[in-house]
Each structure stands twice: as C-alpha cells, then as structure tokens.
Design a protein around this motif. Structure first.
Motif, PDB file in Angstrom:
ATOM      1  N   PHE A   1      -6.631   2.121  -4.682  1.00 45.59           N
ATOM      2  CA  PHE A   1      -5.185   1.875  -4.715  1.00 45.59           C
ATOM      3  C   PHE A   1      -4.812   0.755  -3.748  1.00 45.59           C
ATOM      4  CE2 PHE A   1      -4.614   6.630  -5.863  1.00 45.59           C
ATOM      5  CZ  PHE A   1      -4.884   6.349  -7.188  1.00 45.59           C
TER       6      PHE A   1
ATOM      7  N   GLN B   1      -3.311  13.382   3.234  1.00 47.79           N
ATOM      8  CA  GLN B   1      -4.536  12.626   2.962  1.00 47.79           C
ATOM      9  C   GLN B   1      -4.205  11.153   2.731  1.00 47.79           C
ATOM     10  OE1 GLN B   1      -6.363  12.450  -0.962  1.00 47.79           O
ATOM     11  NE2 GLN B   1      -8.007  13.759  -0.174  1.00 47.79           N
ATOM     12  N   THR B   2      -3.120  10.942   2.033  1.00 41.93           N
ATOM     13  CA  THR B   2      -2.710   9.566   1.748  1.00 41.93           C
ATOM     14  C   THR B   2      -2.320   8.842   3.030  1.00 41.93           C
ATOM     15  OG1 THR B   2      -1.890  10.244  -0.423  1.00 41.93           O
ATOM     16  CG2 THR B   2      -1.110   8.140   0.441  1.00 41.93           C
TER      17      THR B   2
ATOM     18  N   ALA C   1      -3.010  -2.569  -4.894  1.00 38.53           N
ATOM     19  CA  ALA C   1      -1.657  -2.802  -4.383  1.00 38.53           C
ATOM     20  C   ALA C   1      -1.556  -4.117  -3.631  1.00 38.53           C
ATOM     21  CB  ALA C   1      -1.231  -1.643  -3.483  1.00 38.53           C
TER      22      ALA C   1
ATOM     23  N   HIS D   1       3.174   1.506  -3.457  1.00 39.02           N
ATOM     24  CA  HIS D   1       2.331   1.754  -4.620  1.00 39.02           C
ATOM     25  C   HIS D   1       2.374   3.209  -5.057  1.00 39.02           C
ATOM     26  CE1 HIS D   1      -1.537   2.199  -6.832  1.00 39.02           C
ATOM     27  NE2 HIS D   1      -1.240   0.996  -7.241  1.00 39.02           N
ATOM     28  N   TYR D   2       2.456   4.105  -4.105  1.00 37.89           N
ATOM     29  CA  TYR D   2       2.441   5.534  -4.444  1.00 37.89           C
ATOM     30  C   TYR D   2       3.733   5.978  -5.116  1.00 37.89           C
ATOM     31  CZ  TYR D   2      -1.936   5.849  -1.970  1.00 37.89           C
ATOM     32  OH  TYR D   2      -3.242   5.669  -1.607  1.00 37.89           O
TER      33      TYR D   2
ATOM     34  N   HIS E   1     -10.415   6.855  -4.033  1.00 39.43           N
ATOM     35  CA  HIS E   1      -9.180   6.568  -4.759  1.00 39.43           C
ATOM     36  C   HIS E   1      -8.188   5.767  -3.918  1.00 39.43           C
ATOM     37  CE1 HIS E   1      -9.971   9.993  -7.768  1.00 39.43           C
ATOM     38  NE2 HIS E   1     -10.062   8.842  -8.401  1.00 39.43           N
ATOM     39  N   HIS E   2      -8.060   6.162  -2.690  1.00 36.12           N
ATOM     40  CA  HIS E   2      -7.086   5.466  -1.851  1.00 36.12           C
ATOM     41  C   HIS E   2      -7.509   4.034  -1.574  1.00 36.12           C
ATOM     42  CE1 HIS E   2      -4.606   8.970  -1.268  1.00 36.12           C
ATOM     43  NE2 HIS E   2      -5.663   9.680  -0.955  1.00 36.12           N
TER      44      HIS E   2
ATOM     45  N   ASN F   1      -5.433   8.024   5.014  1.00 30.66           N
ATOM     46  CA  ASN F   1      -6.292   6.985   4.440  1.00 30.66           C
ATOM     47  C   ASN F   1      -5.657   5.610   4.516  1.00 30.66           C
ATOM     48  OD1 ASN F   1      -8.968   7.759   2.824  1.00 30.66           O
ATOM     49  ND2 ASN F   1      -7.625   9.546   2.903  1.00 30.66           N
TER      50      ASN F   1
ATOM     51  N   VAL G   1       2.624   7.386 -11.723  1.00 31.59           N
ATOM     52  CA  VAL G   1       1.953   7.888 -12.936  1.00 31.59           C
ATOM     53  C   VAL G   1       0.464   7.613 -12.878  1.00 31.59           C
ATOM     54  CG1 VAL G   1       2.444   8.150 -15.368  1.00 31.59           C
ATOM     55  CG2 VAL G   1       3.755   6.510 -14.007  1.00 31.59           C
ATOM     56  N   GLN G   2       0.129   6.432 -12.431  1.00 31.75           N
ATOM     57  CA  GLN G   2      -1.277   6.073 -12.375  1.00 31.75           C
ATOM     58  C   GLN G   2      -1.989   6.906 -11.318  1.00 31.75           C
ATOM     59  OE1 GLN G   2      -2.996   1.873 -12.961  1.00 31.75           O
ATOM     60  NE2 GLN G   2      -2.768   2.053 -10.759  1.00 31.75           N
ATOM     61  N   VAL G   3      -1.357   7.044 -10.174  1.00 33.07           N
ATOM     62  CA  VAL G   3      -1.939   7.867  -9.116  1.00 33.07           C
ATOM     63  C   VAL G   3      -2.181   9.277  -9.646  1.00 33.07           C
ATOM     64  CG1 VAL G   3      -1.495   8.936  -6.880  1.00 33.07           C
ATOM     65  CG2 VAL G   3      -0.909   6.535  -7.250  1.00 33.07           C
TER      66      VAL G   3
ATOM     67  N   PHE H   1      -2.095  16.359  -0.282  1.00 33.91           N
ATOM     68  CA  PHE H   1      -2.353  15.006  -0.777  1.00 33.91           C
ATOM     69  C   PHE H   1      -1.542  13.991   0.008  1.00 33.91           C
ATOM     70  CE2 PHE H   1      -1.699  11.462  -3.805  1.00 33.91           C
ATOM     71  CZ  PHE H   1      -3.027  11.104  -3.991  1.00 33.91           C
TER      72      PHE H   1
ATOM     73  N   THR I   1       0.816  -1.212   0.000  1.00 34.37           N
ATOM     74  CA  THR I   1       0.000   0.000   0.000  1.00 34.37           C
ATOM     75  C   THR I   1       0.852   1.266   0.000  1.00 34.37           C
ATOM     76  OG1 THR I   1      -0.169  -0.244   2.391  1.00 34.37           O
ATOM     77  CG2 THR I   1      -2.036  -0.991   1.083  1.00 34.37           C
TER      78      THR I   1
ATOM     79  N   ASP J   1       5.769   3.470  -7.019  1.00 34.12           N
ATOM     80  CA  ASP J   1       5.900   2.666  -8.226  1.00 34.12           C
ATOM     81  C   ASP J   1       4.828   2.996  -9.255  1.00 34.12           C
ATOM     82  OD1 ASP J   1       7.885   1.529  -6.726  1.00 34.12           O
ATOM     83  OD2 ASP J   1       6.710  -0.221  -6.153  1.00 34.12           O
ATOM     84  N   PHE J   2       3.644   3.279  -8.792  1.00 34.00           N
ATOM     85  CA  PHE J   2       2.530   3.581  -9.698  1.00 34.00           C
ATOM     86  C   PHE J   2       2.196   5.065  -9.681  1.00 34.00           C
ATOM     87  CE2 PHE J   2       0.751  -0.575 -11.035  1.00 34.00           C
ATOM     88  CZ  PHE J   2       1.637  -1.391 -10.370  1.00 34.00           C
TER      89      PHE J   2
ATOM     90  N   ARG K   1      -0.319   5.797 -21.210  1.00 32.10           N
ATOM     91  CA  ARG K   1      -0.670   7.067 -20.598  1.00 32.10           C
ATOM     92  C   ARG K   1      -2.021   7.602 -21.079  1.00 32.10           C
ATOM     93  NH1 ARG K   1       4.259  10.545 -19.227  1.00 32.10           N
ATOM     94  NH2 ARG K   1       3.590  10.787 -17.072  1.00 32.10           N
TER      95      ARG K   1
ATOM     96  N   ALA L   1      -2.469  10.139 -12.794  1.00 33.88           N
ATOM     97  CA  ALA L   1      -3.479  10.149 -13.853  1.00 33.88           C
ATOM     98  C   ALA L   1      -4.895  10.107 -13.278  1.00 33.88           C
ATOM     99  CB  ALA L   1      -3.264   8.981 -14.808  1.00 33.88           C
ATOM    100  N   LEU L   2      -5.045   9.399 -12.164  1.00 29.08           N
ATOM    101  CA  LEU L   2      -6.391   9.214 -11.633  1.00 29.08           C
ATOM    102  C   LEU L   2      -6.800  10.284 -10.629  1.00 29.08           C
ATOM    103  CD1 LEU L   2      -6.532   5.339 -11.247  1.00 29.08           C
ATOM    104  CD2 LEU L   2      -7.274   6.759 -13.146  1.00 29.08           C
ATOM    105  N   THR L   3      -5.846  10.791  -9.883  1.00 31.73           N
ATOM    106  CA  THR L   3      -6.217  11.788  -8.873  1.00 31.73           C
ATOM    107  C   THR L   3      -5.790  13.190  -9.272  1.00 31.73           C
ATOM    108  OG1 THR L   3      -4.130  11.694  -7.643  1.00 31.73           O
ATOM    109  CG2 THR L   3      -5.793  10.050  -7.096  1.00 31.73           C
TER     110      THR L   3
ATOM    111  N   LEU M   1      -4.809   5.456 -19.859  1.00 28.47           N
ATOM    112  CA  LEU M   1      -4.967   5.693 -18.430  1.00 28.47           C
ATOM    113  C   LEU M   1      -5.788   6.944 -18.200  1.00 28.47           C
ATOM    114  CD1 LEU M   1      -1.562   5.085 -16.654  1.00 28.47           C
ATOM    115  CD2 LEU M   1      -3.650   3.737 -16.550  1.00 28.47           C
TER     116      LEU M   1
ATOM    117  N   MET N   1       4.009   0.883 -15.811  1.00 30.50           N
ATOM    118  CA  MET N   1       3.755   1.963 -14.862  1.00 30.50           C
ATOM    119  C   MET N   1       5.057   2.582 -14.367  1.00 30.50           C
ATOM    120  SD  MET N   1       0.701   2.606 -14.509  1.00 30.50           S
ATOM    121  CE  MET N   1      -0.284   1.889 -15.797  1.00 30.50           C
ATOM    122  N   ILE N   2       5.964   1.715 -14.008  1.00 31.73           N
ATOM    123  CA  ILE N   2       7.229   2.199 -13.472  1.00 31.73           C
ATOM    124  C   ILE N   2       7.946   3.090 -14.474  1.00 31.73           C
ATOM    125  CG2 ILE N   2       9.576   1.451 -12.923  1.00 31.73           C
ATOM    126  CD1 ILE N   2       8.462  -0.713 -11.265  1.00 31.73           C
TER     127      ILE N   2
ATOM    128  N   ARG O   1      -9.478   6.172 -16.206  1.00 32.99           N
ATOM    129  CA  ARG O   1      -9.925   7.269 -15.362  1.00 32.99           C
ATOM    130  C   ARG O   1     -11.435   7.337 -15.262  1.00 32.99           C
ATOM    131  NH1 ARG O   1      -7.795  12.923 -13.972  1.00 32.99           N
ATOM    132  NH2 ARG O   1      -9.721  13.741 -13.148  1.00 32.99           N
TER     133      ARG O   1
END
Lengths: 242, 242
Positions: B188, A220-221, B192, A196-197, B184-185, A224, A202-204, A217, A193, A199-200, B151, A206-208, B154, B143-144, B159
């Motif tokens: 994730f 918040q992370t 994860a 992930h923030y 979102h969290h 959570n 880009v995804q984080v 943030f 958990t 390694d991913f 992209r 892209a989505l948030t 994503l 992702m890495i 999204r």
DNA sequence: GTCTATAATTGGATAGAC
DNA sequence: GTCTATCCAATTATAGAC
C-alpha cells in the motif's frame, strides 16, 4: 473540432437568488425564535452531511439532488430552499471540508521531537481516514478533477502552510535530527500513505479482508506506516520503540 | 424515505444490440479489407483514448459522449456505432486499463535483491505516474466509488497477485533481508506514494511549482521516495547509494 | 418554510437515409 | 460505416398555493 472542456457546470448559469441567507440573521426575538434558528441550522447541516456522503462517492455529477434530499430526509424543493442550486451545495460542502482538512498539519512545530511529531501526525491522519473517510474521498475527487474549486485556496492557504512546515522539516534535517529528505516529498508521502486507507478502502478491504474500523487492524496500520516512514524497510534493525 | 443507491446506471438498461463486433472478424479478403479493418481498429482506439482522458478527469457521469466523440474527432452517432452505449465504452476503457495496471507488480520476484527490487518498482510506478497519469486517475476514481466494476477482478486477480508477492516480501523479512513489515502495508505504501504524483498532480504542482515532466523533478522524486521507503527518515544516516 | 405541480434543459440513444 | 433528425428519459430548477 477542437477538444472541448469537459466541465460545463459552474460557469454558465449563476442564478444568485439572494441565496438562502437563512442563518446569519438573528435579531433579538424570543427564545422560540432561537429554537427555530437552531432548527434551521440543524437542517442545513443535515443536508450538508448527506451531500458529503454522496458527493464523496459519486461526485457532483453522479449525485442527484433528489438523492441528497432523500438521505437528509427533506424534500427536493425544500433542499433547494436552503441551497439555491446543486453547485452551491457542493461548494458549501467543500468549503466546510477544507478547514477540517488543514487542521492536523497545523499542530506540527519545530519544538517537537521530529520522530514523535511525525509519528503523531501519521496517527492523526489515520484517525481521520478511519472516522471521516468521506472527507478524504471528496478531497481526492476534487484533486483528480484538477481542483477547479480549490485551486485558489491550494495556491494560497495550503501553500503557505506547507511552506511553513517545510521549513520546520528542513531545520530538523539541518540539525541532523532527520535524514536528508526534501520536505515536500516527505509531506506527500505522509499524506499519500495515510489517505490511501480512506480513498482505497475497497481495495484495502479486498486484499486484507479488513478495515480501519477493526481496532486491531487500525493499530497494525498505524504501526506499519510509522515504521516504514520513520525507519524504512531496508535495514534489518528492529525499528526501535514507536 | 429510505436512502437510495446513488448509482443508477449499469444496472437498468442493457441493450445488447449485438455490440459492435467490428473487429475480430477478418476473413480472407483482399488487402483492401485488411486496411479497412485496421482503420476500424484505429478508430476504436482513438475513441478509447479520448474516453480515458475524459473519464479519468470527470468520471463517468461528468463526461458526455458528445465530448468523447468530439475529442476523438468522430460524430456522436458514429461513436455509438462502435460502442453500444456509454457504459460499454466506460467498461472497455477500464478493462484495457487493468492489465497495464498489474504489469509492474508481476516483475517482482524472490530472486532479486530486495533493496534493488523495491527501488526499481518505485521507479517503474513513477514512470507510469508520469507517462500515464490518466490511467492512474481513472483507477483511483473507480476505487473511490467502491470499484463497482472492478470489485470482482480485485477480489480475484489482484488479490492472487498481491498474495503471491506478499509471500516474496515475507520471505525477505524472514531472511532478515528486510526489516519486519507487514507485506500488505508495504505494498500500500508503495502504491500510495507513487500514484500520489499522478492523482494529486495539481496539488504537487501547486505546492512545488513542478511536475514529473520536469526531468530534474522526476529524478528528485524517485530518489526521495526511494529513500523514504527504503531507509526511513528518522536515522541520521545518509541513506547510502540508491 | 414546506409542499405539489410543472417548466426547461440536458444528454443518451434510436431511426432511417445515404 | 457514417450522417441528420429525432425521440425520450432523467434532472435541475421554478412557480405558486398553503
């Protein structure tokens, strides 16, 4: 034809070349010599830093020594003076990494309050994900490849450390201070958990639309992840003070 | 010298070559022609399968087309008849992957009981980690690297999907059927904790001595991940029936 | 220690026969 | 569609002057 092994480096060509023993030898010379030694070491770590940045994104094969050299602001042949070859450089980066990696887990002891200890661990790991995402990524890359270079260390050092910490967790569970959970799975969940923030990322992003560099943030992370792991999500309890 | 971009492929050399449009054209011919079309498609998917296995471990640059060809039991030049070049092959693999990837999340709707829905999702993702670990790994690798090829997808498909599911979660929270958590969290955390068993399988194996292929370990994993996410670990509650 | 060639090799991609 | 024989570009690594 039988399926071949995909990695072909690291096996064939060992050159050995009395590999760049630049540091580690420091006799009684003038202060000028000391300065020079430091320069050498600065250069080495500049190269290592540049290498980490690139290897952690593009892997060993996706990175050229030219690129590392350019980023470290040295010439390619100069780089190859400090590191006998690309692989030695890669292994050096990895080796430096491992210790950084194990550190947070060490400070995790039975005397602590479980809730506080785990909350603190989550925060510490998220700080690393924020401040050293490349370390996290490179570690992940190695794992995905089957950790050809860390396998031994994994089987020894990390295993011992985790086994030890597992006992701590097991004791907490036995005392009723923690819900029944298999320690290994808890450790995996904590790692997963938080890393992930990094390694991913880009995804984080892209989505948030945000990254851990954004302080709000980040908090918040932390909150959570702590809440999910500590209190779960099923209850309608408010999670209490974190 | 300014720091260069590390990836150099995928940009320069587009050949286009009317790329192997072998399938998709099927006129009214005899049954023999149909058989031949199937053979072609079988070969394509054999190559794609071999490519997935290798790319997911060693990445685009760590894999040679020779290796893929060997594993798929075709010659290199034959492979290059089906896929104009290495990158086209890589992108094809990735594209096939994405749909598989999004599937589990789709079956996640507001009508379900939150607890059951999340428990089922965790199980479904762990099944994928067990049965298609290479898919998980390749996704992670992309992702890495900053997902140069995903992209756009994503930012759009994923999204939209996640935004939609976030609303479901948010509604559950609003109804008091879920503890307050930022959707979102939670997503994730779900990703994860489950993908970890595929991407870090070596580590899991090194530390526990077991893999998801071991049915007992698989069930233990499902149960523990579900418990951690649903009930948390802080309470001394027994976690209830999962 | 640092640089400018340059050697040596790998590996992606093409040509053209069958 | 498939094969063999090449070509050619990209990179690692070395040689040797300074």
């Amino acid at each position: 034809m039988p399926a071949p092994i995909a990695r072909k480096t690291l096996a064939g060509k060992k050159k050995d070349k009395a590999l760049a023993a630049a540091p580690a030898r420091r006799a009684a010379r003038g202060p000028a010599a000391g300065r020079r030694v430091r320069q050498v070491e600065d250069k080495r770590s500049a190269i290592l830093g540049a290498a980490l940045g690139l290897f952690s994104r593009y892997g060993l094969h996706g990175t050229t020594v030219d690129q590392v050299a350019a980023r470290a602001a040295v010439s390619k042949s100069n780089l190859l003076y400090y590191f006998a070859n690309k692989e030695e450089l890669y292994v050096s980066v990895l080796r430096d990494l491992l210790e950084v990696w194990l550190a947070p887990l060490r400070s995790f002891s039975a005397e602590q309050d479980p809730r506080a200890a785990i909350a603190a661990y989550i925060r510490a790991k998220l700080v690393i994900s924020r401040d050293r995402p490349d370390a996290s990524r490179l570690f992940c890359l190695e794992m995905i490849q089957g950790a050809p270079l860390l396998r031994d260390e994994l089987a020894r050092e990390l295993r011992d450390l985790v086994d030890h910490k597992s006992e701590v967790i097991r004791a907490w569970v036995a005392d009723g201070r923690l819900a029944p959970v298999e320690p290994h799975h808890l450790v995996f969940a904590l790692w997963a958990t938080t890393q992930h923030y990094a390694d991913f990322a880009v995804q984080v992003q892209a989505l948030t639309g945000r990254t851990l560099d954004d302080p709000a943030f980040f908090e918040q992370t932390v909150e959570n992840v702590q809440r999910i792991v500590l209190d779960g999500i099923a209850a309608q309890a408010d999670g209490g003070p974190v």
